[in-house]
Design a protein around this motif. Sequence first.
Motif, PDB file in Angstrom:
ATOM      1  N   ASN A  89     -37.488  38.243  -9.006  1.00  0.00           N
ATOM      2  CA  ASN A  89     -37.378  37.793 -10.395  1.00  0.00           C
ATOM      3  C   ASN A  89     -38.652  37.051 -10.768  1.00  0.00           C
ATOM      4  O   ASN A  89     -39.208  36.317  -9.969  1.00  0.00           O
ATOM      5  N   ASN A  90     -39.104  37.216 -11.962  1.00  0.00           N
ATOM      6  CA  ASN A  90     -40.412  36.719 -12.361  1.00  0.00           C
ATOM      7  C   ASN A  90     -40.513  35.205 -12.512  1.00  0.00           C
ATOM      8  O   ASN A  90     -41.602  34.674 -12.518  1.00  0.00           O
ATOM      9  N   ALA A  91     -39.437  34.490 -12.646  1.00  0.00           N
ATOM     10  CA  ALA A  91     -39.518  33.055 -12.915  1.00  0.00           C
ATOM     11  C   ALA A  91     -39.154  32.223 -11.688  1.00  0.00           C
ATOM     12  O   ALA A  91     -38.185  32.506 -10.997  1.00  0.00           O
ATOM     13  N   VAL A  92     -39.973  31.199 -11.449  1.00  0.00           N
ATOM     14  CA  VAL A  92     -39.684  30.189 -10.422  1.00  0.00           C
ATOM     15  C   VAL A  92     -39.689  28.855 -11.151  1.00  0.00           C
ATOM     16  O   VAL A  92     -40.696  28.452 -11.723  1.00  0.00           O
ATOM     17  N   TYR A  93     -38.543  28.187 -11.161  1.00  0.00           N
ATOM     18  CA  TYR A  93     -38.411  26.915 -11.869  1.00  0.00           C
ATOM     19  C   TYR A  93     -38.576  25.782 -10.870  1.00  0.00           C
ATOM     20  O   TYR A  93     -37.903  25.741  -9.855  1.00  0.00           O
ATOM     21  N   VAL A  94     -39.481  24.868 -11.195  1.00  0.00           N
ATOM     22  CA  VAL A  94     -39.827  23.765 -10.304  1.00  0.00           C
ATOM     23  C   VAL A  94     -39.560  22.456 -11.025  1.00  0.00           C
ATOM     24  O   VAL A  94     -39.855  22.327 -12.207  1.00  0.00           O
ATOM     25  N   ARG A  95     -38.997  21.502 -10.315  1.00  0.00           N
ATOM     26  CA  ARG A  95     -38.834  20.160 -10.875  1.00  0.00           C
ATOM     27  C   ARG A  95     -38.943  19.153  -9.735  1.00  0.00           C
ATOM     28  O   ARG A  95     -38.576  19.429  -8.597  1.00  0.00           O
ATOM     29  N   PHE A  96     -39.497  17.990 -10.073  1.00  0.00           N
ATOM     30  CA  PHE A  96     -39.595  16.911  -9.099  1.00  0.00           C
ATOM     31  C   PHE A  96     -39.809  15.610  -9.832  1.00  0.00           C
ATOM     32  O   PHE A  96     -40.047  15.573 -11.033  1.00  0.00           O
ATOM     33  N   ILE A  97     -39.716  14.530  -9.086  1.00  0.00           N
ATOM     34  CA  ILE A  97     -39.911  13.179  -9.616  1.00  0.00           C
ATOM     35  C   ILE A  97     -41.220  12.642  -9.053  1.00  0.00           C
ATOM     36  O   ILE A  97     -41.524  12.820  -7.879  1.00  0.00           O
ATOM     37  N   ILE A  98     -41.999  11.996  -9.920  1.00  0.00           N
ATOM     38  CA  ILE A  98     -43.207  11.295  -9.489  1.00  0.00           C
ATOM     39  C   ILE A  98     -42.882   9.810  -9.578  1.00  0.00           C
ATOM     40  O   ILE A  98     -42.616   9.298 -10.674  1.00  0.00           O
ATOM     41  N   ASN A  99     -42.844   9.125  -8.437  1.00  0.00           N
ATOM     42  CA  ASN A  99     -42.443   7.716  -8.445  1.00  0.00           C
ATOM     43  C   ASN A  99     -43.562   6.823  -8.993  1.00  0.00           C
ATOM     44  O   ASN A  99     -44.640   7.297  -9.334  1.00  0.00           O
ATOM     45  N   GLY A 102     -46.950   7.277  -7.537  1.00  0.00           N
ATOM     46  CA  GLY A 102     -47.587   8.582  -7.671  1.00  0.00           C
ATOM     47  C   GLY A 102     -47.167   9.593  -6.622  1.00  0.00           C
ATOM     48  O   GLY A 102     -47.708  10.696  -6.572  1.00  0.00           O
ATOM     49  N   ALA A 103     -46.201   9.252  -5.783  1.00  0.00           N
ATOM     50  CA  ALA A 103     -45.728  10.165  -4.737  1.00  0.00           C
ATOM     51  C   ALA A 103     -44.604  11.056  -5.275  1.00  0.00           C
ATOM     52  O   ALA A 103     -43.881  10.686  -6.203  1.00  0.00           O
ATOM     53  N   ILE A 104     -44.437  12.220  -4.658  1.00  0.00           N
ATOM     54  CA  ILE A 104     -43.431  13.207  -5.061  1.00  0.00           C
ATOM     55  C   ILE A 104     -42.101  12.902  -4.374  1.00  0.00           C
ATOM     56  O   ILE A 104     -42.059  12.622  -3.182  1.00  0.00           O
ATOM     57  N   VAL A 120     -41.995  27.643  -1.700  1.00  0.00           N
ATOM     58  CA  VAL A 120     -42.503  26.818  -2.810  1.00  0.00           C
ATOM     59  C   VAL A 120     -42.057  25.368  -2.623  1.00  0.00           C
ATOM     60  O   VAL A 120     -42.838  24.435  -2.826  1.00  0.00           O
ATOM     61  N   GLU A 121     -40.822  25.163  -2.201  1.00  0.00           N
ATOM     62  CA  GLU A 121     -40.315  23.807  -1.960  1.00  0.00           C
ATOM     63  C   GLU A 121     -41.115  23.116  -0.856  1.00  0.00           C
ATOM     64  O   GLU A 121     -41.495  21.951  -0.985  1.00  0.00           O
ATOM     65  N   ARG A 122     -41.392  23.832   0.226  1.00  0.00           N
ATOM     66  CA  ARG A 122     -42.178  23.274   1.335  1.00  0.00           C
ATOM     67  C   ARG A 122     -43.563  22.838   0.851  1.00  0.00           C
ATOM     68  O   ARG A 122     -44.028  21.750   1.151  1.00  0.00           O
ATOM     69  N   ILE A 123     -44.195  23.678   0.055  1.00  0.00           N
ATOM     70  CA  ILE A 123     -45.548  23.384  -0.426  1.00  0.00           C
ATOM     71  C   ILE A 123     -45.546  22.201  -1.387  1.00  0.00           C
ATOM     72  O   ILE A 123     -46.418  21.333  -1.324  1.00  0.00           O
ATOM     73  N   LEU A 124     -44.567  22.155  -2.286  1.00  0.00           N
ATOM     74  CA  LEU A 124     -44.520  21.057  -3.264  1.00  0.00           C
ATOM     75  C   LEU A 124     -44.396  19.697  -2.594  1.00  0.00           C
ATOM     76  O   LEU A 124     -44.939  18.707  -3.089  1.00  0.00           O
ATOM     77  N   LYS A 125     -43.707  19.650  -1.473  1.00  0.00           N
ATOM     78  CA  LYS A 125     -43.549  18.379  -0.759  1.00  0.00           C
ATOM     79  C   LYS A 125     -44.865  17.875  -0.178  1.00  0.00           C
ATOM     80  O   LYS A 125     -44.968  16.714   0.194  1.00  0.00           O
ATOM     81  N   GLY A 137     -47.221   0.280 -21.273  1.00  0.00           N
ATOM     82  CA  GLY A 137     -47.909  -0.658 -20.397  1.00  0.00           C
ATOM     83  C   GLY A 137     -47.284  -0.865 -19.033  1.00  0.00           C
ATOM     84  O   GLY A 137     -47.836  -1.581 -18.210  1.00  0.00           O
ATOM     85  N   ASN A 138     -46.138  -0.239 -18.766  1.00  0.00           N
ATOM     86  CA  ASN A 138     -45.457  -0.417 -17.478  1.00  0.00           C
ATOM     87  C   ASN A 138     -45.510   0.863 -16.656  1.00  0.00           C
ATOM     88  O   ASN A 138     -45.393   1.967 -17.210  1.00  0.00           O
ATOM     89  N   ALA A 139     -45.659   0.722 -15.330  1.00  0.00           N
ATOM     90  CA  ALA A 139     -45.574   1.871 -14.435  1.00  0.00           C
ATOM     91  C   ALA A 139     -44.142   2.380 -14.460  1.00  0.00           C
ATOM     92  O   ALA A 139     -43.197   1.593 -14.420  1.00  0.00           O
ATOM     93  N   VAL A 140     -43.973   3.708 -14.564  1.00  0.00           N
ATOM     94  CA  VAL A 140     -42.633   4.292 -14.669  1.00  0.00           C
ATOM     95  C   VAL A 140     -42.484   5.470 -13.718  1.00  0.00           C
ATOM     96  O   VAL A 140     -43.460   6.053 -13.271  1.00  0.00           O
ATOM     97  N   THR A 141     -41.236   5.811 -13.431  1.00  0.00           N
ATOM     98  CA  THR A 141     -40.890   6.995 -12.672  1.00  0.00           C
ATOM     99  C   THR A 141     -40.819   8.157 -13.659  1.00  0.00           C
ATOM    100  O   THR A 141     -40.251   8.028 -14.732  1.00  0.00           O
ATOM    101  N   VAL A 142     -41.390   9.283 -13.277  1.00  0.00           N
ATOM    102  CA  VAL A 142     -41.556  10.400 -14.211  1.00  0.00           C
ATOM    103  C   VAL A 142     -40.890  11.653 -13.668  1.00  0.00           C
ATOM    104  O   VAL A 142     -41.056  11.985 -12.497  1.00  0.00           O
ATOM    105  N   SER A 143     -40.166  12.370 -14.525  1.00  0.00           N
ATOM    106  CA  SER A 143     -39.649  13.678 -14.135  1.00  0.00           C
ATOM    107  C   SER A 143     -40.631  14.740 -14.604  1.00  0.00           C
ATOM    108  O   SER A 143     -41.191  14.646 -15.695  1.00  0.00           O
TER     109      SER A 143
END
Length: 160
Positions: A89-99, A102-104, A120-125, A137-143
């Motif tokens: 299938n042509n689509a690979v959906y990726v999601r993660f959190i950046i703390n 700045g770490a995944i 893909v999961e192994r590589i993203l880690k 102005g504050n550091a935040v956790t990002v999706s």
Amino acid sequence: MKKFIIPALFCLIVQFSFAQKATDMSTPKVSANGTIHFAVMDKAPVLEGCENAGSSKKQNKCTADKIETFIQKAFDKDIARSLSNDSVNNAVYVRFIINKQGAIENVGVRANNSKLKGEVERILKTLPKFSRGTHQGNAVTVSYSLTLQADRLLRNAVNN
């Protein structure tokens, strides 16, 4: 005349009482776990080399391109060859959190092929650290979420 004023007032009162409240689009939604989506932040986290890409839109595009290139370079060539022969299938959906540092974290991949998903999961880690994301102005956790094209990913992984 009074017969028409009272029903008209009643209709107006009902209309205003059921009217929807206007939403403030300038305030990004924060999820229950305290994360803000990548696209609506003041200063989104970026990968090294994208800091000077220009506007925040260009920085986001640069980061997405770097993530895709990183995956293509790290992709196991044997897995890529075996998958390129299959109809994936042509689509690979990726999601993660950046703390806040700045770490995944919380990597999630959705793909129709389990080998593709696992690789893909192994590589993203192993992605390098991002710069810190800030909002008001504050550091935040990002999706972060991204859609990759499996055929292009596999073709470039085999050719690299």
